[in-house]
Design a protein around this motif. Structure first.
Motif, PDB file in Angstrom:
ATOM      1  N   TRP A 196       0.840  -1.121  -0.037  1.00 27.84           N
ATOM      2  CA  TRP A 196      -0.043   0.012   0.015  1.00 27.84           C
ATOM      3  C   TRP A 196       0.856   1.305  -0.009  1.00 27.84           C
ATOM      4  CZ3 TRP A 196      -3.110  -2.707   4.226  1.00 27.84           C
ATOM      5  CH2 TRP A 196      -3.862  -3.363   3.824  1.00 27.84           C
ATOM      6  N   THR A 197       0.488   2.231  -0.640  1.00 27.68           N
ATOM      7  CA  THR A 197       0.847   3.524  -0.384  1.00 27.68           C
ATOM      8  C   THR A 197       0.463   4.159   0.845  1.00 27.68           C
ATOM      9  OG1 THR A 197      -0.837   4.621  -1.556  1.00 27.68           O
ATOM     10  CG2 THR A 197       0.930   4.126  -3.005  1.00 27.68           C
ATOM     11  N   TRP A 198       1.207   5.495   1.320  1.00 25.51           N
ATOM     12  CA  TRP A 198       0.858   6.058   2.426  1.00 25.51           C
ATOM     13  C   TRP A 198      -0.525   6.267   2.501  1.00 25.51           C
ATOM     14  CZ3 TRP A 198       4.975   9.968   4.163  1.00 25.51           C
ATOM     15  CH2 TRP A 198       6.023   9.513   4.788  1.00 25.51           C
ATOM     16  N   VAL A 199      -1.049   6.939   1.271  1.00 20.96           N
ATOM     17  CA  VAL A 199      -2.579   7.404   1.225  1.00 20.96           C
ATOM     18  C   VAL A 199      -3.621   6.194   1.353  1.00 20.96           C
ATOM     19  CG1 VAL A 199      -4.218   8.493  -0.333  1.00 20.96           C
ATOM     20  CG2 VAL A 199      -1.915   9.251  -0.173  1.00 20.96           C
ATOM     21  N   GLU A 200      -3.205   5.060   0.806  1.00 21.50           N
ATOM     22  CA  GLU A 200      -4.248   3.842   0.650  1.00 21.50           C
ATOM     23  C   GLU A 200      -4.059   3.299   2.461  1.00 21.50           C
ATOM     24  OE1 GLU A 200      -3.456   1.811  -3.639  1.00 21.50           O
ATOM     25  OE2 GLU A 200      -1.926   1.596  -2.266  1.00 21.50           O
ATOM     26  N   PHE A 201      -2.909   3.339   2.804  1.00 27.39           N
ATOM     27  CA  PHE A 201      -2.742   2.909   4.201  1.00 27.39           C
ATOM     28  C   PHE A 201      -3.505   3.472   5.171  1.00 27.39           C
ATOM     29  CE2 PHE A 201      -0.444   3.368   8.263  1.00 27.39           C
ATOM     30  CZ  PHE A 201      -0.699   2.014   8.677  1.00 27.39           C
ATOM     31  N   LEU A 202      -3.462   4.945   5.063  1.00 22.87           N
ATOM     32  CA  LEU A 202      -4.518   5.882   6.057  1.00 22.87           C
ATOM     33  C   LEU A 202      -5.810   5.464   5.846  1.00 22.87           C
ATOM     34  CD1 LEU A 202      -2.313   8.835   7.109  1.00 22.87           C
ATOM     35  CD2 LEU A 202      -2.203   6.779   8.104  1.00 22.87           C
ATOM     36  N   ASP A 203      -6.264   5.520   4.351  1.00 21.63           N
ATOM     37  CA  ASP A 203      -7.639   5.302   4.220  1.00 21.63           C
ATOM     38  C   ASP A 203      -8.224   4.139   4.798  1.00 21.63           C
ATOM     39  OD1 ASP A 203      -8.054   7.516   2.730  1.00 21.63           O
ATOM     40  OD2 ASP A 203      -7.727   6.375   0.580  1.00 21.63           O
ATOM     41  N   ILE A 204      -7.311   2.846   4.722  1.00 20.71           N
ATOM     42  CA  ILE A 204      -7.909   1.728   5.506  1.00 20.71           C
ATOM     43  C   ILE A 204      -7.906   1.823   6.894  1.00 20.71           C
ATOM     44  CG2 ILE A 204      -6.829  -0.680   5.947  1.00 20.71           C
ATOM     45  CD1 ILE A 204      -5.931  -0.377   2.838  1.00 20.71           C
ATOM     46  N   ALA A 205      -7.068   2.535   7.365  1.00 20.17           N
ATOM     47  CA  ALA A 205      -7.023   2.780   8.908  1.00 20.17           C
ATOM     48  C   ALA A 205      -8.290   3.609   9.204  1.00 20.17           C
ATOM     49  CB  ALA A 205      -5.660   3.747   9.537  1.00 20.17           C
ATOM     50  N   ARG A 206      -8.597   4.503   8.523  1.00 20.42           N
ATOM     51  CA  ARG A 206      -9.802   5.248   8.682  1.00 20.42           C
ATOM     52  C   ARG A 206     -11.306   4.179   8.394  1.00 20.42           C
ATOM     53  NH1 ARG A 206      -7.402   8.948   5.018  1.00 20.42           N
ATOM     54  NH2 ARG A 206      -6.188  10.563   6.464  1.00 20.42           N
ATOM     55  N   LYS A 207     -11.115   3.473   7.646  1.00 19.43           N
ATOM     56  CA  LYS A 207     -12.178   2.366   7.316  1.00 19.43           C
ATOM     57  C   LYS A 207     -12.532   1.634   8.383  1.00 19.43           C
ATOM     58  CE  LYS A 207     -12.527   1.770   2.254  1.00 19.43           C
ATOM     59  NZ  LYS A 207     -11.610   0.968   1.085  1.00 19.43           N
ATOM     60  N   LEU A 208     -10.987   1.114   9.319  1.00 14.69           N
ATOM     61  CA  LEU A 208     -11.344   0.141  10.280  1.00 14.69           C
ATOM     62  C   LEU A 208     -11.881   0.910  11.463  1.00 14.69           C
ATOM     63  CD1 LEU A 208      -7.728  -1.516  10.270  1.00 14.69           C
ATOM     64  CD2 LEU A 208      -9.740  -2.478  10.132  1.00 14.69           C
ATOM     65  N   LYS A 209     -11.559   2.313  11.440  1.00 10.91           N
ATOM     66  CA  LYS A 209     -11.947   3.189  12.696  1.00 10.91           C
ATOM     67  C   LYS A 209     -13.624   3.376  12.355  1.00 10.91           C
ATOM     68  CE  LYS A 209     -10.961   6.805  15.587  1.00 10.91           C
ATOM     69  NZ  LYS A 209     -10.276   8.129  15.747  1.00 10.91           N
ATOM     70  N   ALA A 210     -14.105   3.524  11.145  1.00  8.26           N
ATOM     71  CA  ALA A 210     -15.351   3.880  10.878  1.00  8.26           C
ATOM     72  C   ALA A 210     -16.106   2.555  11.184  1.00  8.26           C
ATOM     73  CB  ALA A 210     -15.621   4.186   9.532  1.00  8.26           C
ATOM     74  N   ALA A 211     -15.481   1.449  11.022  1.00  8.27           N
ATOM     75  CA  ALA A 211     -16.226   0.064  10.930  1.00  8.27           C
ATOM     76  C   ALA A 211     -16.307  -0.449  12.512  1.00  8.27           C
ATOM     77  CB  ALA A 211     -15.811  -0.971  10.139  1.00  8.27           C
ATOM     78  N   GLY A 212     -16.021   0.366  13.489  1.00  6.10           N
ATOM     79  CA  GLY A 212     -16.209   0.221  14.792  1.00  6.10           C
ATOM     80  C   GLY A 212     -14.681  -0.070  15.785  1.00  6.10           C
ATOM     81  N   ALA A 213     -13.628  -0.291  15.075  1.00  8.53           N
ATOM     82  CA  ALA A 213     -12.318  -0.323  15.733  1.00  8.53           C
ATOM     83  C   ALA A 213     -12.082   0.601  16.531  1.00  8.53           C
ATOM     84  CB  ALA A 213     -11.286  -0.774  14.772  1.00  8.53           C
ATOM     85  N   PRO A 214     -11.782   0.734  17.712  1.00  8.48           N
ATOM     86  CA  PRO A 214     -11.310   2.053  18.551  1.00  8.48           C
ATOM     87  C   PRO A 214     -10.400   2.647  17.728  1.00  8.48           C
ATOM     88  CG  PRO A 214     -11.576   0.134  20.124  1.00  8.48           C
ATOM     89  CD  PRO A 214     -11.643  -0.342  18.517  1.00  8.48           C
TER      90      PRO A 214
END
Lengths: 313, 427
Positions: free
Chosen positions: B174-192
């Motif tokens: 992943w690129t930096w941008v893709e990586f942070l997008d996935i981090a945001r998705k995880l958070k949006a899906a309920g991960a603290p």
């Protein structure tokens, strides 16, 4: 002890003329105390006094601990005066002392007064309060770090149960020092309680009887009888607690590592970091000497004050 | 000790090399009378067990040599102990040392130059990057023992929930941008929180991000500070944004005592940047979720962390010949093979690098770490193995922690690091 000395004296009498034997016995009596304190003097000299002198010597050098020391003159001291981090660590230490010493003494006194009465299970309760002090500070620090852990700690879990938000106890610069102070109270209150308890029990009951006859209320009994008579214990605790606060290390090391940022970096923390992280033993020693002088001055002031107050009593 | 059920050709070859190495050096170092050597290490339970196995094996070959091992909680504690004992001229004969610290000990002549004990043919089997990392001014002062690196652990169950498939090869990382997008998705899906980085008080683990963005801490000739470059300031700002945006737990800054692997194991974070040595912990403790490992994110370049350790012989050893023999024994092909397989590390011998190793746990995950280790920049290796690097690391640790926890802005952080790095370089 007496028997042994008598025996020795008799032995001397048989071998020497009378007056010489008596002189020898007197000399011996003078010598005996030194024999008794000798082990302590030897250990203190080897493990405290000589290292202290050596630290003073090292403070004038650049030394990485694993190489050879190089003479630097007073450079480490001029650096210390200009080092903002040293002053910040000193300020942190002062704030820590001011927030833990009076509070832990006040709570200790309250607990001592409460537990000085006939309560069911009071020995057990006293032990519970004293327990954190006899456990290793690393263990208490680890437990405190778990309790204050913002993700799975018991304190935040309780706050969430109460419908409140989580607090970043150890990772927010504003909360880290208060969290350390609370953990310190948990450890230190027990010690203050035990000293106050012993002092309370040495106050003769007749003073209270006299005060009651004169119609003194509970509060004025405390103000005019209990508190003044506890003065020697209060002075002792003040000195010990302040010295303890200036030397705090293990709890900070385990709970915050001096962070976040430098918000909980205490003087000893900074000394440790200079000595073992950046390998600047000379600079660490210079800070050690500065800390030694600060504690020395404070101890001298307190000592004078306590002697004056004792003679005033 | 872990054994392969059916020995492969590669294993047989290296057993042969090991036997030859032992024959060539065994006579030289045989003790005349019983000798006891002290060895200081740190490490997890799996490493301790692997060391004990090697010690027992050496004892059967040399019954008159006893190796007494002292285990510390972590590297920091081990150095503190070794340094203090060096000052008292009572250092352990043998001690474990990170590649980053060899220069510090070698420049102070606290460890023995191993040149006279090393067989030139054997030296050629070590990957040059690690041999150089364990050398100072061209001479070997420690014997490379293993390496390790960072990759990205992910919570497989959470990934299924958000419908993300992690990259399966290094070139698709992943690129930096893709990586942070996935981090945001995880958070949006309920991960603290999206993820956590396992700094463990070692801010040099921040350097791979700097190299990923095209920057470096020092100039190419290692003589100047380069930390105020545009790339460096942007990298500070990027890593700081993880905290500002709440994508990582605030307690996972550089100096924190938080153990991020706990937060990954209990589902507080969906991804964890950490080393291969966390595999035994996660295999045992991450019971509620399935997990996998993928590659570190990248920007204009790929990069990961130089990890791993060597063994050095202290100047206080009364039998440096026997100590050196044991150190060579630990790094011989057979023992290196056994150690890295049992304790989940990567080998540093060419003869073992292409070999499929019988890892005790999660060989699938180890394949990712092996591939990722090829992305460690050689300039990063030269930087972190400078004798004074520990002082630069202290500056990085302090200033990055201020940026992550106390809002110190990226430019001010870069300037503060620059000032301290210059002071270190000026000495």
């Amino acid at each position: 002890m007496g028997g042994l000395m008598d025996g020795d004296a008799n032995h001397g009498k048989a071998a020497l003329p009378g007056h010489r034997a008596r002189r020898w016995a007197v000399q011996r009596q003078k010598l005996i105390p030194y024999v008794f304190i000798a082990p302590n003097i030897v250990l203190f000299t080897t493990f405290s006094f000589l290292p202290l002198i050596y630290a003073f010597y090292i403070s004038f050098h650049d030394w990485s601990l694993i190489g050879d020391p190089e003479w630097l003159g007073i450079h480490n001291y001029t650096r210390l005066v200009r080092d903002p981090l040293f002053w910040q660590s000193l300020r942190n230490t002062l704030v820590y002392a001011l927030s833990t010493v009076p509070t832990s003494m006040a709570i200790g006194l309250l607990l001592a007064m409460a537990l000085n009465r006939r309560l069911p299970g009071r020995t057990f309760i006293r032990s519970v309060y004293f327990l954190p002090l006899v456990v290793s500070a690393v263990a208490t620090g680890t437990i405190a770090a778990w309790m204050f852990n913002e993700n799975y700690g018991v304190i935040n879990a309780a706050l969430v149960q109460l419908g409140l938000g989580r607090i970043s106890w150890l990772s927010n610069p504003a909360w880290a020092l208060p969290s350390l102070a609370v953990a310190t109270l948990w450890v230190r209150v027990g010690f203050n309680m035990v000293v106050y308890l012993a002092a309370l029990q040495s106050i003769p009951a007749v003073y209270y009887e006299a005060a009651k006859i004169d119609g003194a209320s509970g509060l004025s009994q405390f103000r005019h009888v209990t508190f003044p008579l506890l003065a020697p214990a209060t002075f002792l605790l003040l000195i010990l607690n302040v010295i303890h606060s200036f030397q705090v290390f293990d709890l900070v090391y385990v709970m915050t590592g001096g962070g976040p940022g430098f918000s909980t970096t205490m003087v000893v923390q900074y000394i440790f970091k200079s000595a073992f992280v950046t390998s600047e033993m000379g600079y660490a020693s210079a800070m050690g000497v500065a800390l030694y002088l600060i504690i020395l001055v404070f101890t001298a002031i307190q000592w004078r004050a306590s002697r004056q107050s004792e003679s005033a009593l | 000790m872990i054994k392969t059920p059916t020995p492969t050709i590669a294993r047989r070859t290296l057993l042969g090399t090991a036997a030859a190495t032992m024959l060539s050096t065994g006579r030289l170092a045989r003790a005349q009378s019983p000798v006891t050597l002290n060895m200081t290490v740190w490490g997890a339970a799996a490493e301790e067990a692997a060391f004990n196995a090697a010690i027992a094996k050496y004892k059967t070959l040399h019954p008159d040599v006893t190796i007494r091992m002292e285990v510390n909680g972590n590297a920091m504690q081990a150095y503190q102990q070794v340094d203090t004992r060096l000052a008292g001229r009572q250092a352990p004969d043998i001690f474990r040392v990170q590649y980053q610290q060899v220069g510090r000990y070698a420049s102070a002549r606290a460890v023995v130059d191993l040149t006279q004990y090393v067989d030139v043919k054997d030296e050629a089997d070590f990957a040059p990057a690690f041999w150089q990392a364990a050398s100072y001014k061209g001479k070997p002062y420690a014997m490379p023992h293993h390496t390790d690196t960072f990759a990205l652990y992910y919570n497989r169950d959470m990934f299924e929930k958000i419908g993300v498939v992690p990259p399966t090869s290094l070139d698709k990382s992943w690129t930096w941008v893709e990586f942070l997008d996935i981090a945001r998705k995880l958070k949006a899906a309920g991960a603290p929180y999206g993820f956590a980085m396992s700094w463990q008080n070692a801010a040099f683990r921040w350097l791979p991000f700097l190299y990923q963005h095209g920057g470096q801490l020092l100039s190419t000739d290692l003589a100047q500070s380069n930390i105020t470059s545009k790339q460096a300031v942007e990298t500070i700002a990027w890593t700081q944004s993880w905290f500002r945006e709440g994508l990582v737990p605030p307690s996972t800054s550089v100096k924190s005592s938080e153990q991020p692997q706990n937060l990954f194991a209990n589902g507080t974070v969906g991804m964890l940047m950490a080393g291969d040595w966390q595999i035994p912990f996660l295999s045992k403790n991450m019971t509620k979720y399935n997990w996998g490992v993928t590659y570190m994110p990248r920007d204009v370049a790929m990069a990961s962390d130089l990890g791993g350790n060597c063994f050095a012989v202290s100047r206080d050893s009364k039998r440096p010949d026997i100590a050196a023999d044991f150190v060579k024994f630990l790094s011989n092909p057979e023992n290196m093979h056994d150690f890295v397989s049992a304790a989940q590390f990567l080998p540093v011998r060419k003869s073992l690098m292409g070999v499929k190793l019988p890892y005790a746990l999660r060989p699938d995950a180890m394949e990712v770490f092996v591939a990722q280790s090829a992305t460690i920049p050689s300039h990063l290796v030269s930087t972190v193995t400078l004798p004074n690097f520990s002082k630069m690391n202290a500056a990085l640790t302090d200033q990055l922690d201020l940026a992550f926890t106390s809002g110190q802005d990226a430019t001010a952080t870069a300037q503060a690091i620059d000032q301290q790095v210059r002071a270190v370089l000026a000495v």
